[in-house]
Motif scaffolding. Structure first.
Motif, PDB file in Angstrom:
ATOM      1  N   SER A  52      -5.908  17.317   9.001  1.00  0.00           N
ATOM      2  CA  SER A  52      -7.109  18.124   8.775  1.00  0.00           C
ATOM      3  C   SER A  52      -8.259  17.128   8.729  1.00  0.00           C
ATOM      4  O   SER A  52      -8.040  15.916   8.849  1.00  0.00           O
ATOM      5  N   ARG A  53      -9.475  17.607   8.513  1.00  0.00           N
ATOM      6  CA  ARG A  53     -10.603  16.682   8.423  1.00  0.00           C
ATOM      7  C   ARG A  53     -10.629  15.969   7.071  1.00  0.00           C
ATOM      8  O   ARG A  53     -11.434  15.072   6.866  1.00  0.00           O
ATOM      9  N   LYS A  54      -9.716  16.358   6.160  1.00  0.00           N
ATOM     10  CA  LYS A  54      -9.660  15.746   4.828  1.00  0.00           C
ATOM     11  C   LYS A  54      -8.376  14.966   4.576  1.00  0.00           C
ATOM     12  O   LYS A  54      -8.255  14.295   3.550  1.00  0.00           O
ATOM     13  N   GLU A  55      -7.402  15.052   5.512  1.00  0.00           N
ATOM     14  CA  GLU A  55      -6.098  14.437   5.284  1.00  0.00           C
ATOM     15  C   GLU A  55      -5.549  13.802   6.556  1.00  0.00           C
ATOM     16  O   GLU A  55      -5.731  14.323   7.649  1.00  0.00           O
ATOM     17  N   LEU A  56      -4.851  12.691   6.345  1.00  0.00           N
ATOM     18  CA  LEU A  56      -4.226  11.947   7.438  1.00  0.00           C
ATOM     19  C   LEU A  56      -2.788  11.624   7.064  1.00  0.00           C
ATOM     20  O   LEU A  56      -2.416  11.674   5.891  1.00  0.00           O
ATOM     21  N   ARG A  57      -2.016  11.265   8.056  1.00  0.00           N
ATOM     22  CA  ARG A  57      -0.712  10.651   7.853  1.00  0.00           C
ATOM     23  C   ARG A  57      -0.757   9.314   8.568  1.00  0.00           C
ATOM     24  O   ARG A  57      -1.299   9.209   9.673  1.00  0.00           O
ATOM     25  N   ILE A  58      -0.198   8.296   7.929  1.00  0.00           N
ATOM     26  CA  ILE A  58      -0.190   6.951   8.500  1.00  0.00           C
ATOM     27  C   ILE A  58       1.239   6.429   8.480  1.00  0.00           C
ATOM     28  O   ILE A  58       1.938   6.574   7.476  1.00  0.00           O
ATOM     29  N   GLY A  59       1.664   5.829   9.581  1.00  0.00           N
ATOM     30  CA  GLY A  59       2.975   5.201   9.674  1.00  0.00           C
ATOM     31  C   GLY A  59       2.806   3.710   9.879  1.00  0.00           C
ATOM     32  O   GLY A  59       2.247   3.280  10.884  1.00  0.00           O
ATOM     33  N   LEU A  60       3.258   2.921   8.904  1.00  0.00           N
ATOM     34  CA  LEU A  60       3.109   1.465   8.967  1.00  0.00           C
ATOM     35  C   LEU A  60       4.461   0.800   9.120  1.00  0.00           C
ATOM     36  O   LEU A  60       5.470   1.305   8.636  1.00  0.00           O
ATOM     37  N   TRP A  61       4.462  -0.361   9.752  1.00  0.00           N
ATOM     38  CA  TRP A  61       5.691  -1.126   9.879  1.00  0.00           C
ATOM     39  C   TRP A  61       6.170  -1.511   8.484  1.00  0.00           C
ATOM     40  O   TRP A  61       5.363  -1.919   7.640  1.00  0.00           O
ATOM     41  N   PRO A  62       7.463  -1.411   8.220  1.00  0.00           N
ATOM     42  CA  PRO A  62       7.997  -1.827   6.918  1.00  0.00           C
ATOM     43  C   PRO A  62       7.834  -3.339   6.724  1.00  0.00           C
ATOM     44  O   PRO A  62       7.706  -4.085   7.690  1.00  0.00           O
ATOM     45  N   ASP A  63       7.848  -3.762   5.494  1.00  0.00           N
ATOM     46  CA  ASP A  63       7.863  -5.190   5.143  1.00  0.00           C
ATOM     47  C   ASP A  63       6.673  -5.978   5.673  1.00  0.00           C
ATOM     48  O   ASP A  63       6.802  -7.142   6.049  1.00  0.00           O
ATOM     49  N   THR A  64       5.502  -5.342   5.719  1.00  0.00           N
ATOM     50  CA  THR A  64       4.285  -6.074   6.081  1.00  0.00           C
ATOM     51  C   THR A  64       3.397  -6.173   4.852  1.00  0.00           C
ATOM     52  O   THR A  64       3.563  -5.431   3.879  1.00  0.00           O
ATOM     53  N   SER A  65       2.437  -7.068   4.903  1.00  0.00           N
ATOM     54  CA  SER A  65       1.487  -7.212   3.796  1.00  0.00           C
ATOM     55  C   SER A  65       0.703  -5.923   3.589  1.00  0.00           C
ATOM     56  O   SER A  65       0.486  -5.494   2.451  1.00  0.00           O
ATOM     57  N   THR A  66       0.283  -5.299   4.679  1.00  0.00           N
ATOM     58  CA  THR A  66      -0.473  -4.049   4.567  1.00  0.00           C
ATOM     59  C   THR A  66       0.346  -2.980   3.866  1.00  0.00           C
ATOM     60  O   THR A  66      -0.140  -2.314   2.942  1.00  0.00           O
ATOM     61  N   THR A  67       1.583  -2.814   4.274  1.00  0.00           N
ATOM     62  CA  THR A  67       2.451  -1.804   3.666  1.00  0.00           C
ATOM     63  C   THR A  67       2.649  -2.099   2.181  1.00  0.00           C
ATOM     64  O   THR A  67       2.543  -1.194   1.345  1.00  0.00           O
ATOM     65  N   ALA A  68       2.911  -3.353   1.842  1.00  0.00           N
ATOM     66  CA  ALA A  68       3.082  -3.732   0.428  1.00  0.00           C
ATOM     67  C   ALA A  68       1.814  -3.438  -0.372  1.00  0.00           C
ATOM     68  O   ALA A  68       1.880  -2.933  -1.498  1.00  0.00           O
ATOM     69  N   ASN A  69       0.659  -3.728   0.212  1.00  0.00           N
ATOM     70  CA  ASN A  69      -0.609  -3.469  -0.475  1.00  0.00           C
ATOM     71  C   ASN A  69      -0.821  -1.975  -0.719  1.00  0.00           C
ATOM     72  O   ASN A  69      -1.253  -1.568  -1.797  1.00  0.00           O
ATOM     73  N   VAL A  70      -0.504  -1.153   0.277  1.00  0.00           N
ATOM     74  CA  VAL A  70      -0.665   0.296   0.130  1.00  0.00           C
ATOM     75  C   VAL A  70       0.300   0.837  -0.927  1.00  0.00           C
ATOM     76  O   VAL A  70      -0.076   1.651  -1.767  1.00  0.00           O
ATOM     77  N   ILE A  71       1.553   0.370  -0.894  1.00  0.00           N
ATOM     78  CA  ILE A  71       2.534   0.827  -1.884  1.00  0.00           C
ATOM     79  C   ILE A  71       2.072   0.447  -3.294  1.00  0.00           C
ATOM     80  O   ILE A  71       2.182   1.233  -4.226  1.00  0.00           O
ATOM     81  N   ARG A  72       1.506  -0.752  -3.443  1.00  0.00           N
ATOM     82  CA  ARG A  72       1.089  -1.244  -4.754  1.00  0.00           C
ATOM     83  C   ARG A  72      -0.186  -0.559  -5.262  1.00  0.00           C
ATOM     84  O   ARG A  72      -0.284  -0.189  -6.422  1.00  0.00           O
ATOM     85  N   THR A  73      -1.191  -0.369  -4.375  1.00  0.00           N
ATOM     86  CA  THR A  73      -2.509   0.105  -4.833  1.00  0.00           C
ATOM     87  C   THR A  73      -2.780   1.581  -4.552  1.00  0.00           C
ATOM     88  O   THR A  73      -3.661   2.165  -5.163  1.00  0.00           O
ATOM     89  N   HIS A  74      -2.067   2.144  -3.571  1.00  0.00           N
ATOM     90  CA  HIS A  74      -2.298   3.528  -3.123  1.00  0.00           C
ATOM     91  C   HIS A  74      -3.703   3.708  -2.534  1.00  0.00           C
ATOM     92  O   HIS A  74      -4.232   4.821  -2.526  1.00  0.00           O
ATOM     93  N   LYS A  75      -4.284   2.620  -2.045  1.00  0.00           N
ATOM     94  CA  LYS A  75      -5.645   2.673  -1.503  1.00  0.00           C
ATOM     95  C   LYS A  75      -5.736   1.909  -0.195  1.00  0.00           C
ATOM     96  O   LYS A  75      -5.051   0.905   0.002  1.00  0.00           O
ATOM     97  N   ALA A  76      -6.639   2.374   0.666  1.00  0.00           N
ATOM     98  CA  ALA A  76      -6.974   1.654   1.897  1.00  0.00           C
ATOM     99  C   ALA A  76      -8.301   2.204   2.405  1.00  0.00           C
ATOM    100  O   ALA A  76      -8.728   3.299   2.011  1.00  0.00           O
ATOM    101  N   THR A  77      -8.927   1.440   3.280  1.00  0.00           N
ATOM    102  CA  THR A  77     -10.130   1.908   3.969  1.00  0.00           C
ATOM    103  C   THR A  77      -9.876   1.786   5.459  1.00  0.00           C
ATOM    104  O   THR A  77      -9.487   0.720   5.947  1.00  0.00           O
ATOM    105  N   LEU A  78     -10.079   2.878   6.164  1.00  0.00           N
ATOM    106  CA  LEU A  78      -9.968   2.893   7.617  1.00  0.00           C
ATOM    107  C   LEU A  78     -11.355   2.634   8.187  1.00  0.00           C
ATOM    108  O   LEU A  78     -12.321   3.293   7.800  1.00  0.00           O
ATOM    109  N   VAL A  79     -11.459   1.653   9.099  1.00  0.00           N
ATOM    110  CA  VAL A  79     -12.728   1.316   9.733  1.00  0.00           C
ATOM    111  C   VAL A  79     -12.554   1.463  11.233  1.00  0.00           C
ATOM    112  O   VAL A  79     -11.625   0.896  11.818  1.00  0.00           O
TER     113      VAL A  79
END
Length: 153
Positions: A52-79
């Motif tokens: 929707s215009r308010k929700e996304l789904r994202i699929g990240l490679w397992p065992d990457t720094s980005t994935t670990a950061n998202v799991i830990r903080t529950h935050k990201a910024t898409l640019v």
């Protein structure tokens, strides 16, 4: 434009359809490392889908720094840069359960838009964003289509 939903143009880019026509577009997903540093990863239209215009789904490679950061903080910024505008989309992410039968293993996340901001300079025009050329477009776009299907489950 500021708000809690992405623009119609960004939604059309990220709707998971006609990926072959969007194969040259890449975006940045920013997270924060354990040390507090910004961490940047590039993602494609085959790793993110707007539901929707308010929700996304994202699929990240397992065992990457980005994935670990998202799991830990529950935050990201898409640019991303699209249709002459810079887009900054703050996300609150929730980890989804693993799909045991997925052909391409990904960590899947449901993302709610916390803030979406468009940016344009009055004195300059944004003429392009990050552009990529796939080395094996047929194979990659096929994988992207499967990934998008998995994200929608």
């Amino acid at each position: 434009m500021n708000g809690m939903e992405m623009s119609v143009e960004v939604f059309d880019l990220l709707n998971g359809k006609k990926l072959v026509d969007k194969q040259h577009e890449a975006m940045m997903l920013l997270t924060v490392s354990e040390e507090g540093w910004p961490h940047t990863a590039m993602i494609s239209v085959g790793e993110i889908v707007a539901i929707s215009r308010k929700e996304l789904r994202i699929g990240l490679w397992p065992d990457t720094s980005t994935t670990a950061n998202v799991i830990r903080t529950h935050k990201a910024t898409l640019v991303l840069f699209w249709k002459g505008k810079a887009q900054y989309i703050r996300l609150s992410l929730e980890r989804l359960k693993e799909l045991p039968n997925a052909h391409y293993k990904r960590e899947r996340f449901h993302a709610k838009i916390i803030e979406a901001r468009e940016d344009m300079a009055k004195y300059a025009e944004i003429t392009s964003g990050i552009k990529i050329d796939l080395k094996n477009p047929k194979e990659v776009v096929e994988r992207w289509n499967e990934t998008v299907e998995d994200l929608l489950q």
